[in-house]
Motif scaffolding. Structure first.
Motif, short mmCIF file in Angstrom:
data_model
loop_
_atom_site.label_atom_id
_atom_site.label_comp_id
_atom_site.label_asym_id
_atom_site.label_seq_id
_atom_site.Cartn_x
_atom_site.Cartn_y
_atom_site.Cartn_z
N VAL A 213 0.80 -1.09 -0.18
CA VAL A 213 0.08 0.12 0.06
C VAL A 213 0.91 1.17 0.01
CG1 VAL A 213 -1.70 1.34 1.31
CG2 VAL A 213 -1.66 -1.35 1.18
N GLY A 214 0.67 2.17 -0.85
CA GLY A 214 1.22 3.42 -0.90
C GLY A 214 2.32 3.32 -1.99
N THR A 215 3.42 3.96 -2.02
CA THR A 215 4.58 3.95 -2.88
C THR A 215 5.51 3.03 -2.75
OG1 THR A 215 4.39 6.47 -3.06
CG2 THR A 215 6.34 5.48 -3.79
N VAL A 216 5.92 2.30 -3.56
CA VAL A 216 6.60 1.09 -3.50
C VAL A 216 8.14 1.52 -4.47
CG1 VAL A 216 7.16 -1.31 -3.66
CG2 VAL A 216 5.04 -0.44 -2.86
N ALA A 217 9.22 1.71 -3.96
CA ALA A 217 10.37 1.39 -4.61
C ALA A 217 10.81 0.33 -5.53
CB ALA A 217 11.63 1.78 -3.83
N ALA A 218 11.18 0.43 -6.52
CA ALA A 218 11.61 -0.66 -7.31
C ALA A 218 12.45 -1.61 -6.64
CB ALA A 218 12.33 -0.27 -8.73
N GLY A 219 13.23 -0.99 -6.05
CA GLY A 219 14.27 -2.21 -4.92
C GLY A 219 13.63 -2.77 -4.29
N ALA A 220 12.39 -2.42 -3.52
CA ALA A 220 11.55 -3.28 -2.54
C ALA A 220 11.07 -4.31 -3.13
CB ALA A 220 10.51 -2.23 -1.90
N ALA A 221 10.66 -4.25 -4.57
CA ALA A 221 9.83 -5.47 -5.08
C ALA A 221 10.78 -6.88 -5.19
CB ALA A 221 9.54 -5.12 -6.48
N TRP A 222 10.05 -7.90 -4.99
CA TRP A 222 10.66 -9.12 -4.95
C TRP A 222 10.49 -9.84 -6.49
CZ3 TRP A 222 10.61 -12.38 -0.11
CH2 TRP A 222 11.10 -11.66 1.19
N ALA A 223 11.52 -10.49 -7.13
CA ALA A 223 11.13 -10.95 -8.38
C ALA A 223 10.79 -12.38 -8.14
CB ALA A 223 12.45 -10.76 -9.18
N TRP A 224 9.57 -12.95 -8.73
CA TRP A 224 9.22 -14.24 -8.99
C TRP A 224 8.48 -14.83 -7.57
CZ3 TRP A 224 7.61 -14.41 -13.22
CH2 TRP A 224 8.45 -14.19 -14.41
N GLY A 225 9.04 -14.45 -6.43
CA GLY A 225 8.65 -15.04 -5.40
C GLY A 225 9.58 -16.38 -5.01
N SER A 226 9.14 -16.90 -3.88
CA SER A 226 10.01 -18.36 -3.65
C SER A 226 9.71 -19.24 -4.76
CB SER A 226 9.51 -18.83 -2.34
OG SER A 226 9.97 -17.81 -1.31
N SER A 227 8.63 -19.63 -5.15
CA SER A 227 8.39 -20.59 -6.31
C SER A 227 9.01 -20.42 -7.40
CB SER A 227 6.92 -20.57 -6.39
OG SER A 227 6.01 -21.07 -5.14
N GLY A 228 8.84 -19.11 -7.96
CA GLY A 228 9.66 -18.78 -9.20
C GLY A 228 10.97 -18.95 -9.13
N HIS A 229 11.73 -18.63 -8.09
CA HIS A 229 13.24 -18.75 -8.03
C HIS A 229 13.48 -20.04 -7.76
CE1 HIS A 229 14.35 -14.54 -8.15
NE2 HIS A 229 13.67 -14.03 -7.55
N ARG A 230 13.09 -20.91 -6.97
CA ARG A 230 13.24 -22.31 -6.74
C ARG A 230 13.37 -22.91 -8.09
NH1 ARG A 230 9.70 -22.16 -1.92
NH2 ARG A 230 11.16 -22.47 0.10
N MET A 231 12.13 -22.88 -8.77
CA MET A 231 12.01 -23.55 -9.92
C MET A 231 13.23 -23.06 -10.92
SD MET A 231 7.92 -23.90 -10.57
CE MET A 231 7.37 -22.30 -10.64
N ILE A 232 13.47 -22.10 -11.22
CA ILE A 232 14.58 -21.48 -11.94
C ILE A 232 16.12 -22.13 -11.58
CG2 ILE A 232 16.14 -19.67 -12.51
CD1 ILE A 232 13.52 -17.84 -12.57
N GLY A 233 16.28 -22.11 -10.43
CA GLY A 233 17.49 -22.64 -9.83
C GLY A 233 17.70 -24.21 -10.17
N GLU A 234 16.51 -24.82 -9.58
CA GLU A 234 16.43 -26.21 -9.84
C GLU A 234 16.29 -26.83 -10.99
OE1 GLU A 234 13.00 -27.97 -7.31
OE2 GLU A 234 14.03 -27.15 -5.42
N MET A 235 15.44 -26.38 -12.12
CA MET A 235 15.49 -26.68 -13.12
C MET A 235 16.75 -26.55 -14.07
SD MET A 235 12.50 -28.19 -13.34
CE MET A 235 12.80 -28.79 -15.07
N ALA A 236 17.26 -25.31 -13.89
CA ALA A 236 18.65 -25.14 -14.53
C ALA A 236 19.92 -26.23 -14.19
CB ALA A 236 19.27 -24.05 -13.96
N LEU A 237 19.73 -26.68 -12.97
CA LEU A 237 20.79 -27.81 -12.52
C LEU A 237 20.22 -29.02 -12.94
CD1 LEU A 237 22.17 -25.55 -10.91
CD2 LEU A 237 22.50 -27.35 -9.00
N LYS A 238 18.88 -29.35 -13.05
CA LYS A 238 18.46 -30.54 -13.50
C LYS A 238 18.78 -30.72 -15.02
CE LYS A 238 14.72 -31.26 -10.20
NZ LYS A 238 13.21 -31.54 -10.20
N SER A 239 18.93 -29.72 -16.03
CA SER A 239 19.34 -29.78 -17.09
C SER A 239 20.76 -29.74 -17.52
CB SER A 239 18.50 -28.56 -17.80
OG SER A 239 19.18 -27.18 -17.57
N LEU A 240 21.68 -29.62 -16.53
CA LEU A 240 23.15 -29.73 -16.87
C LEU A 240 23.52 -31.10 -17.64
CD1 LEU A 240 24.82 -28.23 -13.60
CD2 LEU A 240 24.23 -27.16 -15.84
#
Length: 341
Positions: A17-44
């Motif tokens: 609520v209110g003004t949110v700086a760009a730096g305060a935003a989280w990218a993807w959330g826990s699920s997205g970041h987990r999946m990116i990390g895990e799927m990259a390693l699974k594909s090595l």
């Protein structure tokens, strides 16, 4: 559920609520970041070190990929420096707030920040994601270079004391490498969320808006709850594509991987306007699957590039590369690796 209904439920009592700086935003959330990390390693591929491909390593990287978000709130000095690593604000023409495009970024972060200040822009408002990504990648190259050398010398060492230390240091290096890959995974993931590359980072904002794009705080609901409820690992695996190596200077490789994401800013807002992120609408899922698949693919590609470059990366202060150790050009590996002070 309509996105606006979802958004309203998330905004109640939240810091959005209110003004949110760009730096305060989280990218993807826990699920997205987990999946990116895990799927990259699974594909090595099989030629990558086996310790990177174990179930435990894959799980660890998935968790470490969340670390830069979990660092938040450590204190003013820490947060003021690190929170702005997650994004870079580009205008509608693709230029940074320093007035140059991704193709013409300055060589290092200090020069970039000086250019921002010369334009009257405080660096904390502009972000430095390309520099954070390059820094993280170079650390992984260094980790892999040490791993190569330690593996080589430990197998050939006959002194029991030295051999035991090499073995222990190799284990330490493997732990560090997984953690550092997780940090790289986070920043690569951030770059595949279009809102992390735009001045329109959380709703269109106070800019000309002829298309009538949303002014609501859509960043967190889209990357977090929507992804958690909609996207699965199997979806991402199918969207990753083949390895595309990059042998250009690392900043060129990084910014080249940013550009397809920046091109998705307006399509993302248009899709939101058209109701594509409504629960059950296949358009929104396809959009997010493509973005997360690109993130996992970009990370895999960055790791394969790092492994290639680690063979010639110098290990030890003015010592030599893996090739120098194998070629017998290092007089005493012990002095280089354990330290001769």
């Amino acid at each position: 559920m309509r996105l606006k209904t979802l958004l309203a439920s998330l905004l109640i009592g939240s810091a959005l609520v209110g003004t949110v700086a760009a730096g305060a935003a989280w990218a993807w959330g826990s699920s997205g970041h987990r999946m990116i990390g895990e799927m990259a390693l699974k594909s090595l591929p099989d030629y990558m070190p086996a310790f990177l491909r174990t179930p435990q390593a894959i799980s660890d990287v998935g968790e470490y990929a969340r670390e830069p978000d979990r660092w938040r709130g450590a204190g003013k000095v820490h947060d003021n420096d690190r929170d702005v690593a997650h994004f870079i604000d580009l205008d509608d023409d693709g230029n940074t707030l320093a007035g140059v495009s991704l193709d013409n970024l300055l060589a290092n972060r200090s020069d970039y920040e000086a250019a921002l200040r010369a334009k009257g822009v405080e660096p904390y408002k502009a972000g430095y994601l390309p520099y954070a990504t390059v820094d993280a990648w170079q650390q992984v190259v260094k980790d892999m270079a040490f791993w190569r050398v330690l593996t080589y010398v430990e197998a050939r060492e006959t002194d029991r004391t030295k051999k035991a230390w090499y073995r222990a240091d190799l284990a330490r290096r493997e732990d560090l490498t997984l953690r550092d890959i997780g940090i790289l995974a986070h920043y690569v993931g951030d770059s595949t969320n279009p809102m992390h590359l735009s001045i329109h980072y959380n709703g269109w904002g106070d800019f000309p808006n002829p298309n009538g794009f949303t002014m609501e705080k859509v960043h967190s609901p889209l990357e977090g709850v929507y992804v958690h409820d909609t996207v699965r690992e199997d979806d991402i695996a199918a969207a990753m594509g083949d390895y595309v190596p990059c042998t250009a200077p690392i900043m060129t490789c990084v910014t080249g991987r940013f550009k397809p994401s920046f091109a998705k800013v307006i399509p993302m807002y248009q899709m939101e306007k058209d109701g594509g992120f409504t629960a059950g609408d296949p358009r929104g899922k396809a959009f997010m699957v493509e973005r997360l698949g690109r993130g996992a693919g970009d990370l895999r590609d960055a790791l394969l590039d790092a492994w290639r470059e680690s063979k010639t990366m110098q290990v030890g202060y003015k010592a030599g590369s893996y090739d120098d150790f194998v070629g017998g050009r290092i007089a005493d590996p012990w002095e280089v690796l354990y330290g001769d002070d």
